[in-house]
Each structure stands twice: as structure tokens, then as C-alpha cells.
Design a protein around this motif. Structure first.
Motif, PDB file in Angstrom:
ATOM      1  N   GLY A 126       0.913  -1.299   0.143  1.00  0.00           N
ATOM      2  CA  GLY A 126      -0.104   0.104  -0.181  1.00  0.00           C
ATOM      3  C   GLY A 126       0.787   1.258  -0.171  1.00  0.00           C
ATOM      4  N   ARG A 127       2.207   1.089   0.118  1.00  0.00           N
ATOM      5  CA  ARG A 127       3.013   2.310   0.038  1.00  0.00           C
ATOM      6  C   ARG A 127       3.915   2.445  -0.829  1.00  0.00           C
ATOM      7  NH1 ARG A 127       5.483   1.664   5.895  1.00  0.00           N
ATOM      8  NH2 ARG A 127       5.376  -0.516   5.587  1.00  0.00           N
ATOM      9  N   VAL A 128       4.008   1.723  -1.840  1.00  0.00           N
ATOM     10  CA  VAL A 128       4.834   1.666  -2.907  1.00  0.00           C
ATOM     11  C   VAL A 128       4.160   1.685  -4.372  1.00  0.00           C
ATOM     12  CG1 VAL A 128       7.105   0.340  -1.681  1.00  0.00           C
ATOM     13  CG2 VAL A 128       5.274  -0.867  -3.094  1.00  0.00           C
ATOM     14  N   ASN A 129       4.787   2.281  -5.381  1.00  0.00           N
ATOM     15  CA  ASN A 129       4.180   2.371  -6.680  1.00  0.00           C
ATOM     16  C   ASN A 129       4.168   1.143  -7.375  1.00  0.00           C
ATOM     17  OD1 ASN A 129       6.465   2.067  -8.169  1.00  0.00           O
ATOM     18  ND2 ASN A 129       6.884   4.478  -8.064  1.00  0.00           N
ATOM     19  N   ASN A 130       3.415   1.077  -8.362  1.00  0.00           N
ATOM     20  CA  ASN A 130       3.296  -0.506  -9.050  1.00  0.00           C
ATOM     21  C   ASN A 130       4.594  -0.675  -9.567  1.00  0.00           C
ATOM     22  OD1 ASN A 130       0.373  -0.505  -8.613  1.00  0.00           O
ATOM     23  ND2 ASN A 130      -0.101   0.659 -10.580  1.00  0.00           N
ATOM     24  N   GLY A 131       5.151   0.095 -10.179  1.00  0.00           N
ATOM     25  CA  GLY A 131       6.533  -0.365 -10.819  1.00  0.00           C
ATOM     26  C   GLY A 131       7.497  -1.128  -9.669  1.00  0.00           C
ATOM     27  N   VAL A 132       7.522  -0.425  -8.543  1.00  0.00           N
ATOM     28  CA  VAL A 132       8.254  -0.946  -7.524  1.00  0.00           C
ATOM     29  C   VAL A 132       7.637  -2.471  -6.817  1.00  0.00           C
ATOM     30  CG1 VAL A 132       9.175  -0.590  -5.132  1.00  0.00           C
ATOM     31  CG2 VAL A 132       9.213   1.419  -6.593  1.00  0.00           C
ATOM     32  N   ARG A 133       6.313  -2.343  -6.866  1.00  0.00           N
ATOM     33  CA  ARG A 133       5.687  -3.374  -6.396  1.00  0.00           C
ATOM     34  C   ARG A 133       5.842  -4.733  -7.355  1.00  0.00           C
ATOM     35  NH1 ARG A 133       0.151  -2.093  -6.468  1.00  0.00           N
ATOM     36  NH2 ARG A 133       0.870  -0.753  -4.582  1.00  0.00           N
ATOM     37  N   ALA A 134       6.073  -4.400  -8.738  1.00  0.00           N
ATOM     38  CA  ALA A 134       6.285  -5.366  -9.616  1.00  0.00           C
ATOM     39  C   ALA A 134       7.641  -5.789  -9.682  1.00  0.00           C
ATOM     40  CB  ALA A 134       5.731  -5.136 -11.149  1.00  0.00           C
ATOM     41  N   ARG A 135       8.518  -4.876  -9.314  1.00  0.00           N
ATOM     42  CA  ARG A 135      10.123  -5.372  -9.273  1.00  0.00           C
ATOM     43  C   ARG A 135      10.417  -6.241  -7.992  1.00  0.00           C
ATOM     44  NH1 ARG A 135      14.295  -7.332 -10.834  1.00  0.00           N
ATOM     45  NH2 ARG A 135      16.135  -6.378 -10.368  1.00  0.00           N
ATOM     46  N   LEU A 136       9.785  -5.768  -6.985  1.00  0.00           N
ATOM     47  CA  LEU A 136       9.793  -6.800  -5.767  1.00  0.00           C
ATOM     48  C   LEU A 136       9.054  -7.817  -6.022  1.00  0.00           C
ATOM     49  CD1 LEU A 136       8.959  -3.876  -2.973  1.00  0.00           C
ATOM     50  CD2 LEU A 136      11.252  -5.062  -3.362  1.00  0.00           C
ATOM     51  N   GLU A 137       7.826  -8.169  -6.606  1.00  0.00           N
ATOM     52  CA  GLU A 137       7.403  -9.505  -6.740  1.00  0.00           C
ATOM     53  C   GLU A 137       8.318 -10.208  -7.655  1.00  0.00           C
ATOM     54  OE1 GLU A 137       4.744 -12.596  -6.818  1.00  0.00           O
ATOM     55  OE2 GLU A 137       4.853 -10.669  -5.571  1.00  0.00           O
ATOM     56  N   ASP A 138       8.940  -9.799  -8.671  1.00  0.00           N
ATOM     57  CA  ASP A 138       9.892 -10.469  -9.798  1.00  0.00           C
ATOM     58  C   ASP A 138      10.964 -11.217  -8.888  1.00  0.00           C
ATOM     59  OD1 ASP A 138       8.532  -9.828 -11.658  1.00  0.00           O
ATOM     60  OD2 ASP A 138       9.772  -8.306 -12.333  1.00  0.00           O
TER      61      ASP A 138
END
Length: 150
Positions: A126-138
Motif C-alpha cells: 500500500g505504500r509503494v508504486n506499481n513499478g516498485v511493487r512489480a519489481r519486488l514481486e519479480d
């Protein structure tokens, strides 16, 4: 004497912060050798030491006399003569015992809020943007794959 002053300052500091207001404490220094009024501020509290020959009551009376009515002022005093002067200028009077009770109540309310505070979950998603969230998921998936978990 210095320890008592510090206790008063600390009480007003906490109260002013919790009530989102300003305070002024006037200490009697009329028996000192200082020719100047000494003023300092700590947070939302202004601390005043009167000059030699000037009592705290005299300082407050002058302050009230110069008051223009731009905000509500409460003077904490039990001095009857000063109470009469205060009423005539449109300033509010508060007896010391009432102020002490108000400070105790404010402190108690804040402690209750702190005691009942239940921190909720603060998910990173809930505190990071979608790009960062996608990179963390990767990265998470790559770690699982590298560990042989998937």
C-alpha cells in the motif's frame, strides 16, 4: 527553585503540545540584577523572566493593557486585583487549581489514547508504486525459483 521552574515549564510544554495552543510563563525576577526582560521559547511555550524591579504581575498587566484582542488569552492567577483588571480587558481568568485539573485531564486523555492505540497492519504494497511493487514481486519469485521452492 530552578528544579521547580523546570517542572512548570515541562508541564506547560506538554499541555501546549497536546492542546495545540501556545503558552507564556512569566517568572518573577524583580529581585535580580537584570535590566532587561529575558525571553526564550521552547516549542510552543514562551518563557519570560521580568527585569529588575518588575514583578510578574506588572509584566502581565502591561501585556494585557497592550492586548489587541486578536486571540483568546487566559491568565492563570489567584491574585484578586489582577483578576479584576483582566476581566476589564476582555481576557479570561483561570484559577491555578482549574489549570492544574485541566492539565491532569489532558494528560490522562492522552495516556488513554496511547494505551488503547492498536497499530494496524501496514503492508508495504500500500505504500509503494506499481513499478516498485512489480519489481519486488519479480525478486520474490526469482528467490523462490533459485531456492527450488516453486
Amino acid at each position: 527553585m530552578e528544579e521547580e521552574r523546570q517542572k512548570v515549564i515541562d508541564l506547560f510544554l506538554g499541555h501546549a503540545s497536546l492542546k495545540d495552543t501556545e503558552a507564556m510563563i512569566v517568572f518573577d525576577a524583580h529581585r535580580s540584577n537584570s535590566r532587561e526582560i529575558a525571553e526564550s521559547s521552547v516549542g510552543r511555550v514562551k518563557i519570560v523572566f521580568t527585569r529588575s524591579g518588575q514583578s510578574a504581575d506588572q509584566f502581565i498587566e502591561r501585556y494585557i493593557y497592550d492586548y489587541k484582542g486578536e486571540r483568546r488569552i487566559f491568565v492563570v492567577t489567584s491574585d484578586y486585583a489582577q483578576q479584576k483588571m483582566i476581566f476589564g480587558k476582555g481576557v479570561y481568568r483561570k484559577p491555578p487549581q482549574e489549570m492544574i485539573q485541566e492539565m491532569r485531564t489532558t494528560e490522562k486523555e492522552m495516556r488513554e489514547k496511547i494505551d488503547h492505540y492498536q497499530p494496524g497492519p501496514f503492508p508495504l504494497s500500500g505504500r509503494v508504486n506499481n513499478g516498485v511493487r512489480a519489481r519486488l514481486e519479480d525478486m520474490r519469485r526469482a528467490k523462490k525459483f533459485n531456492c527450488g521452492e516453486e
